[in-house]
Motif scaffolding. Structure first.
Motif, short mmCIF file in Angstrom:
data_model
loop_
_atom_site.label_atom_id
_atom_site.label_comp_id
_atom_site.label_asym_id
_atom_site.label_seq_id
_atom_site.Cartn_x
_atom_site.Cartn_y
_atom_site.Cartn_z
N LEU A 119 -51.05 71.30 -41.56
CA LEU A 119 -50.27 72.47 -41.19
C LEU A 119 -50.07 72.56 -39.68
O LEU A 119 -48.95 72.75 -39.20
N CYS A 120 -51.18 72.42 -38.93
CA CYS A 120 -51.14 72.65 -37.48
C CYS A 120 -50.48 71.53 -36.70
O CYS A 120 -49.92 71.77 -35.62
N TYR A 121 -50.55 70.29 -37.22
CA TYR A 121 -50.05 69.16 -36.45
C TYR A 121 -48.91 68.42 -37.15
O TYR A 121 -48.61 67.29 -36.81
N ALA A 122 -48.30 69.10 -38.11
CA ALA A 122 -47.11 68.52 -38.76
C ALA A 122 -46.15 69.63 -39.16
O ALA A 122 -45.12 69.84 -38.53
N LEU A 123 -46.48 70.38 -40.20
CA LEU A 123 -45.53 71.32 -40.79
C LEU A 123 -45.15 72.47 -39.85
O LEU A 123 -43.96 72.72 -39.61
N LEU A 124 -46.14 73.18 -39.31
CA LEU A 124 -45.82 74.31 -38.44
C LEU A 124 -45.10 73.88 -37.16
O LEU A 124 -44.11 74.50 -36.77
N PRO A 125 -45.57 72.82 -36.46
CA PRO A 125 -44.83 72.38 -35.27
C PRO A 125 -43.41 71.92 -35.60
O PRO A 125 -42.49 72.14 -34.81
N ALA A 126 -43.23 71.29 -36.76
CA ALA A 126 -41.89 70.85 -37.15
C ALA A 126 -40.96 72.03 -37.35
O ALA A 126 -39.81 72.04 -36.88
N ILE A 127 -41.45 73.04 -38.05
CA ILE A 127 -40.63 74.24 -38.28
C ILE A 127 -40.36 74.95 -36.96
O ILE A 127 -39.23 75.35 -36.66
N GLY A 128 -41.41 75.09 -36.13
CA GLY A 128 -41.23 75.76 -34.85
C GLY A 128 -40.29 75.01 -33.93
O GLY A 128 -39.45 75.62 -33.25
N THR A 129 -40.38 73.68 -33.91
CA THR A 129 -39.49 72.88 -33.07
C THR A 129 -38.04 73.04 -33.51
O THR A 129 -37.12 73.10 -32.67
N SER A 130 -37.81 73.14 -34.81
CA SER A 130 -36.46 73.34 -35.31
C SER A 130 -35.88 74.67 -34.80
O SER A 130 -34.74 74.73 -34.35
N TYR A 131 -36.69 75.70 -34.84
CA TYR A 131 -36.24 77.01 -34.38
C TYR A 131 -35.96 77.02 -32.87
O TYR A 131 -34.93 77.52 -32.42
N ILE A 132 -36.89 76.47 -32.08
CA ILE A 132 -36.72 76.57 -30.63
C ILE A 132 -35.66 75.61 -30.10
O ILE A 132 -35.08 75.83 -29.05
N ALA A 133 -35.39 74.52 -30.86
CA ALA A 133 -34.39 73.55 -30.40
C ALA A 133 -32.98 73.93 -30.84
O ALA A 133 -32.02 73.73 -30.09
N PHE A 183 -48.70 66.42 -29.37
CA PHE A 183 -47.39 66.23 -28.75
C PHE A 183 -46.43 65.35 -29.56
O PHE A 183 -45.21 65.46 -29.42
N ILE A 184 -46.96 64.51 -30.44
CA ILE A 184 -46.07 63.68 -31.27
C ILE A 184 -45.18 64.55 -32.17
O ILE A 184 -43.97 64.26 -32.30
N PRO A 185 -45.68 65.63 -32.79
CA PRO A 185 -44.78 66.44 -33.63
C PRO A 185 -43.58 66.99 -32.87
O PRO A 185 -42.45 66.97 -33.38
N VAL A 186 -43.81 67.48 -31.64
CA VAL A 186 -42.71 68.05 -30.86
C VAL A 186 -41.72 66.96 -30.45
O VAL A 186 -40.51 67.13 -30.57
N ILE A 210 -39.60 65.27 -42.92
CA ILE A 210 -39.51 64.26 -41.87
C ILE A 210 -40.80 64.17 -41.07
O ILE A 210 -41.16 63.12 -40.52
N CYS A 211 -41.56 65.27 -41.00
CA CYS A 211 -42.82 65.28 -40.24
C CYS A 211 -43.98 64.64 -41.00
O CYS A 211 -45.04 64.37 -40.42
N LEU A 212 -43.81 64.38 -42.29
CA LEU A 212 -44.94 63.91 -43.10
C LEU A 212 -45.48 62.53 -42.70
O LEU A 212 -46.70 62.32 -42.76
N PRO A 213 -44.63 61.55 -42.32
CA PRO A 213 -45.20 60.25 -41.97
C PRO A 213 -46.26 60.31 -40.87
O PRO A 213 -47.37 59.79 -41.03
N PHE A 214 -45.94 60.95 -39.73
CA PHE A 214 -46.96 61.02 -38.68
C PHE A 214 -48.01 62.08 -39.02
O PHE A 214 -49.17 61.98 -38.59
N GLY A 215 -47.63 63.11 -39.80
CA GLY A 215 -48.59 64.14 -40.17
C GLY A 215 -49.73 63.59 -41.02
O GLY A 215 -50.90 63.92 -40.81
N LEU A 216 -49.40 62.72 -41.98
CA LEU A 216 -50.43 62.13 -42.83
C LEU A 216 -51.37 61.23 -42.03
O LEU A 216 -52.58 61.18 -42.28
N LEU A 217 -50.82 60.52 -41.04
CA LEU A 217 -51.66 59.67 -40.19
C LEU A 217 -52.59 60.52 -39.33
O LEU A 217 -53.73 60.12 -39.05
#
Length: 301
Positions: A152-166, A22-25, A177-184
């Motif tokens: 991919l699943c908890y950073a990059l893909l959700p970030a791209i998907g969130t951009s499209y749906i928002a 849920f953090i990525p979204v 922008i998703c990389l800081p929490f994605g790396l953690l």
């Protein structure tokens, strides 16, 4: 078979791991609103409300199928340190865990299809990629690609998907922008796999720490934890995120404590790394919440 309660079924999904989904979204949604939503009437906040349960259902279902595969593969045996005991204890049968996982993934797919009709079918490739990786996570993990899949699943893909749906289109900035929490988030799995080098080797699977060795794995964890803070400073300098995002540095003491445990440990002694994945998870959660709040606050003031 002992009696099970609703709580037992919920615990089997490993809900403490849900911040990874849920953090990525939340973070990317807040970032997009901060950058573009305040000046646009086309920000679709309600779509994000559908994306949140979809992501958590995908993760829960993936967790269950992974637990099933680990049990069948002999990865999770009595005495292993990962804390997953709902099959080994006899509370659930392997078949029940597998079916439960498939049901939750099916619900996630249903929500995903709903989003396709609402937000557009250009999202279908993201949904298909997420579904494939959820179903085959165990196989991917057993071949040293688990860290990449988590990114991919908890950073990059959700970030791209969130951009499209928002906002109905991809804003390329979300990719970094998703990389800081994605790396953690990746660091949680990496801490787990570094601890389990001996256990996973016995089960004849290959994780990244097995492939590169314990000492290099320690340094990989070091960079996964430190780079997010460097990125925050870099993004502020580049004016991609607000100065207020420095509040994420409030988590630095937690990060340093985790790094101390990892770097001082003997990677061949799993006892010295017990609990590191569990202390990395709240680091990711609090960092992600503060990151999100920095965008929300700056959108209001």
């Amino acid at each position: 078979m002992e009696k099970r309660t609703l709580k037992d079924w919920i615990i089997a999904t490993r809900p403490w791991s849900f911040p990874a989904s849920f953090i990525p979204v939340l973070a990317i949604g807040a970032y997009l609103y901060y950058r573009y939503g305040t000046t646009s009437d086309a920000f679709h906040g309600w779509n994000l409300m559908l994306a949140l349960p979809m992501m958590m259902l995908f993760q829960a279902g993936g967790n269950l199928l992974s637990d099933y595969s680990d049990y069948k593969k002999g990865v999770d045996l009595p005495g292993s340190l990962n804390g997953v005991r709902h099959i080994q204890s006899g509370k659930f049968t392997p078949k029940e865990i597998r079916i439960f996982g498939i049901i939750l993934l099916s619900l996630a797919v249903f929500i995903g299809i709903t989003l396709l009709f609402i937000a557009g079918f250009y999202l279908i490739w993201i949904g298909l990629a997420g579904m494939i990786m959820a179903f085959f996570y165990a196989y991917i993990k057993y071949h040293a690609l688990g860290d990449l899949e988590i990114l991919l699943c908890y950073a990059l893909l959700p970030a791209i998907g969130t951009s499209y749906i928002a906002l109905d289109k991809l804003h390329p900035s979300v990719i970094w922008i998703c990389l800081p929490f994605g790396l953690l988030t990746v660091a949680i799995l990496h801490a787990n796999n570094t601890r389990d080098i001996q256990n996973d080797s016995r089960a004849k699977i290959t994780t990244l720490p097995i492939l590169i060795g314990g000492h290099i794995s320690q340094w990989i964890y070091f960079f996964e934890v430190i780079i997010p803070y460097i990125l925050i400073v870099l993004f502020i300098i580049l004016k991609e995120i607000p100065l207020l995002s420095l509040i994420t540095f409030l988590t630095l003491p937690m990060a340093l404590k985790n790094l101390k445990q990892m770097m001082k440990a003997n990677p061949n002694n799993e006892q010295e790394l017990i609990g590191l994945d569990q202390t990395t998870a709240p680091l990711q959660l609090i960092f992600g919440i503060l990151y999100t709040l920095s965008f929300i606050i700056m959108s209001i003031i």
